[in-house]
Design an enzyme around this catalytic site. Sequence first.
Site, PDB file in Angstrom:
ATOM      1  N   ARG A   2       0.829  -1.215   0.000  1.00 56.51           N
ATOM      2  CA  ARG A   2       0.000   0.000   0.000  1.00 56.51           C
ATOM      3  C   ARG A   2       0.865   1.269   0.000  1.00 56.51           C
ATOM      4  NH1 ARG A   2      -3.217  -3.515  -0.574  1.00 56.51           N
ATOM      5  NH2 ARG A   2      -5.389  -3.535   0.114  1.00 56.51           N
TER       6      ARG A   2
ATOM      7  N   SER B 176     -10.770  -0.597   3.380  1.00 62.74           N
ATOM      8  CA  SER B 176      -9.988  -0.672   4.622  1.00 62.74           C
ATOM      9  C   SER B 176      -9.610   0.745   5.052  1.00 62.74           C
ATOM     10  CB  SER B 176      -8.700  -1.457   4.399  1.00 62.74           C
ATOM     11  OG  SER B 176      -8.968  -2.754   3.936  1.00 62.74           O
TER      12      SER B 176
ATOM     13  N   GLU C 124      -5.046   3.884   5.980  1.00 60.76           N
ATOM     14  CA  GLU C 124      -4.825   3.485   4.589  1.00 60.76           C
ATOM     15  C   GLU C 124      -5.450   4.520   3.658  1.00 60.76           C
ATOM     16  OE1 GLU C 124      -5.300   1.077   0.922  1.00 60.76           O
ATOM     17  OE2 GLU C 124      -6.991   1.624   2.169  1.00 60.76           O
TER      18      GLU C 124
HETATM   19  N1  EPU Z   1      -9.867 -10.207  10.698  1.00 66.03           N
HETATM   20  C1  EPU Z   1     -10.558 -10.283  11.889  1.00 66.03           C
HETATM   21  N2  EPU Z   1     -11.674  -9.511  12.040  1.00 66.03           N
HETATM   22  C2  EPU Z   1     -12.126  -8.696  11.075  1.00 66.03           C
HETATM   23  C3  EPU Z   1     -11.431  -8.611   9.876  1.00 66.03           C
HETATM   24  C4  EPU Z   1     -10.290  -9.367   9.695  1.00 66.03           C
HETATM   25  O1  EPU Z   1     -10.177 -11.007  12.784  1.00 66.03           O
HETATM   26  O2  EPU Z   1     -13.168  -8.037  11.302  1.00 66.03           O
HETATM   27  C5  EPU Z   1      -8.648 -11.014  10.516  1.00 66.03           C
HETATM   28  C6  EPU Z   1      -8.888 -12.480  10.223  1.00 66.03           C
HETATM   29  O3  EPU Z   1      -7.856 -13.197  10.873  1.00 66.03           O
HETATM   30  C7  EPU Z   1      -8.707 -12.603   8.737  1.00 66.03           C
HETATM   31  C8  EPU Z   1      -7.616 -11.565   8.507  1.00 66.03           C
HETATM   32  O4  EPU Z   1      -7.923 -10.520   9.421  1.00 66.03           O
HETATM   33  O5  EPU Z   1      -8.276 -13.867   8.366  1.00 66.03           O
HETATM   34  C9  EPU Z   1      -7.574 -10.995   7.101  1.00 66.03           C
HETATM   35  O6  EPU Z   1      -8.849 -10.441   6.768  1.00 66.03           O
HETATM   36  P1  EPU Z   1      -9.275 -10.185   5.253  1.00 66.03           P
HETATM   37  O7  EPU Z   1      -8.948 -11.370   4.407  1.00 66.03           O
HETATM   38  O8  EPU Z   1     -10.672  -9.681   5.262  1.00 66.03           O
HETATM   39  O9  EPU Z   1      -8.284  -9.083   4.758  1.00 66.03           O
HETATM   40  P2  EPU Z   1      -7.675  -7.769   5.449  1.00 66.03           P
HETATM   41  O10 EPU Z   1      -6.254  -8.046   5.786  1.00 66.03           O
HETATM   42  O11 EPU Z   1      -8.560  -7.288   6.521  1.00 66.03           O
HETATM   43  C10 EPU Z   1      -6.730  -6.860   3.187  1.00 66.03           C
HETATM   44  C11 EPU Z   1      -6.811  -5.608   2.369  1.00 66.03           C
HETATM   45  C12 EPU Z   1      -8.118  -5.533   1.621  1.00 66.03           C
HETATM   46  C13 EPU Z   1      -8.232  -6.750   0.727  1.00 66.03           C
HETATM   47  C14 EPU Z   1      -8.157  -8.010   1.597  1.00 66.03           C
HETATM   48  C15 EPU Z   1      -8.194  -9.294   0.816  1.00 66.03           C
HETATM   49  C16 EPU Z   1      -5.432  -4.000   3.573  1.00 66.03           C
HETATM   50  C17 EPU Z   1      -5.411  -2.731   4.342  1.00 66.03           C
HETATM   51  N3  EPU Z   1      -6.653  -4.444   3.212  1.00 66.03           N
HETATM   52  O12 EPU Z   1      -7.727  -6.766   4.198  1.00 66.03           O
HETATM   53  O13 EPU Z   1      -8.099  -4.368   0.817  1.00 66.03           O
HETATM   54  O14 EPU Z   1      -9.437  -6.751  -0.008  1.00 66.03           O
HETATM   55  O15 EPU Z   1      -6.907  -7.984   2.345  1.00 66.03           O
HETATM   56  O16 EPU Z   1      -6.937  -9.639   0.326  1.00 66.03           O
HETATM   57  O17 EPU Z   1      -4.380  -4.560   3.282  1.00 66.03           O
HETATM   58  C18 EPU Z   1      -8.647  -2.042   0.807  1.00 66.03           C
HETATM   59  O18 EPU Z   1      -7.438  -1.820   0.675  1.00 66.03           O
HETATM   60  O19 EPU Z   1      -9.480  -1.113   0.850  1.00 66.03           O
HETATM   61  C19 EPU Z   1      -9.100  -3.423   0.911  1.00 66.03           C
HETATM   62  C20 EPU Z   1     -10.377  -3.740   1.101  1.00 66.03           C
END
Ligand code: EPU
Length: 339
Positions: A160, A234, A330
């Site tokens: 990012r 995010s 972000e």
């Molecule tokens: N998790 C929780 N609670 C929550 C959300 C997430 O415990 O409410 C934990 C879980 O362990 C889950 C892990 O976080 O396994 C990862 O969650 P998720 O796959 O939803 O992805 P993220 O890391 O929260 C990132 C990106 C997203 C992207 C997803 C999918 C960033 C800041 N965000 O989110 O990007 O769609 O991965 O790869 O890196 C964005 O940038 O706007 C965005 C949506």
Amino acid sequence: MEEIRRGTPLMAYNSFGIDAFAESLVHIRQPEQLAPFHPGMPFRILGGGTNVLITSDLRGAVLRMEIDGIEVLQDNAQGVLVRAGAGQAWHGLVEWAIGRDLGGIENLSLIPGTVGAAPVQNIGAYGAELSEVFAWAEVWDLETGRTRQVKGEEAGLGYRDSHFKGMWKGRYVITHVVLRLQRHHRPNISYAVVREALEKRGITDPSIREVSNAIVEIRKAKLPDPACLGNAGSFFKNCSVDARRYSELKLRFPEMPAFAQQDGSFKIPSGWLIESCGWKGLSRGQVACYEKQALVLVNIGGATGQEILAFANEISQSVFNHFGLKLEPEVNIWGDSQI
Ligand code: EPU
């Protein structure tokens, strides 16, 4: 300080649905329209407005990038080099590629926003990042009033992050992006959720289209549609810690998820940190921490940018108090003080 003239409403131009004004809004459809703008002048570059939180009326101009078009620069047995205008909708380009069976960006399906914004924050999702296909960007240099190319390695694309939002901020405006897409592409289904969604449909050897469909389904289930509920995806980045810090945290919080990175660091999901502090689904006035994904803040209706920012700061503070980790936004935060 002078009062900010409420020239143009920005509500329709930001996915948080913040009711703020700019002194003026300029629709940039040709790079040459950028010629009157120089570093130091009050203006901001806007793409789809899907990654910005506006916390006040804005001084100066908002330059909305609307250069469109998709054109093939090179086409051979391996793949194509495709050039797209900065104002092109990102998902439109993904659809264009999928329709021609060109691989490399299908995991980035349904990411809101424009092509020009994609390298700025090196968009990423489901195990893929723009950096993997980024060939070069064509930029308008506000200092010299000329265009130039910024090649892949030069752009400093990281998680990012890029030089466009770092040392080149206020100097280069991306007008076009060139991507290298592949014809015989092996889909990346490294993310368990993607594999599971495909398996549910009985697919083990997916096509590019099938991967895209699975990702669209996952995103729709987890992330709020900005057309219905104001948000900017995010709100915070995930946290990156070194191996030593990770071991200390893991001892204190054994259930904490983390993802090892190639450089030896660990990424800790901020969504988990926020949820662990009890914020998921909570609201303050018209702002809420989204019930299905704690990393997303939503405008329930009529929230101001200041209210969303105050809520975000409260969440950050509580995560810091509990885990000693600093959440980094972000989204871009835009505001001009009137005092
Ligand atoms: N998790 C929780 N609670 C929550 C959300 C997430 O415990 O409410 C934990 C879980 O362990 C889950 C892990 O976080 O396994 C990862 O969650 P998720 O796959 O939803 O992805 P993220 O890391 O929260 C990132 C990106 C997203 C992207 C997803 C999918 C960033 C800041 N965000 O989110 O990007 O769609 O991965 O790869 O890196 C964005 O940038 O706007 C965005 C949506």
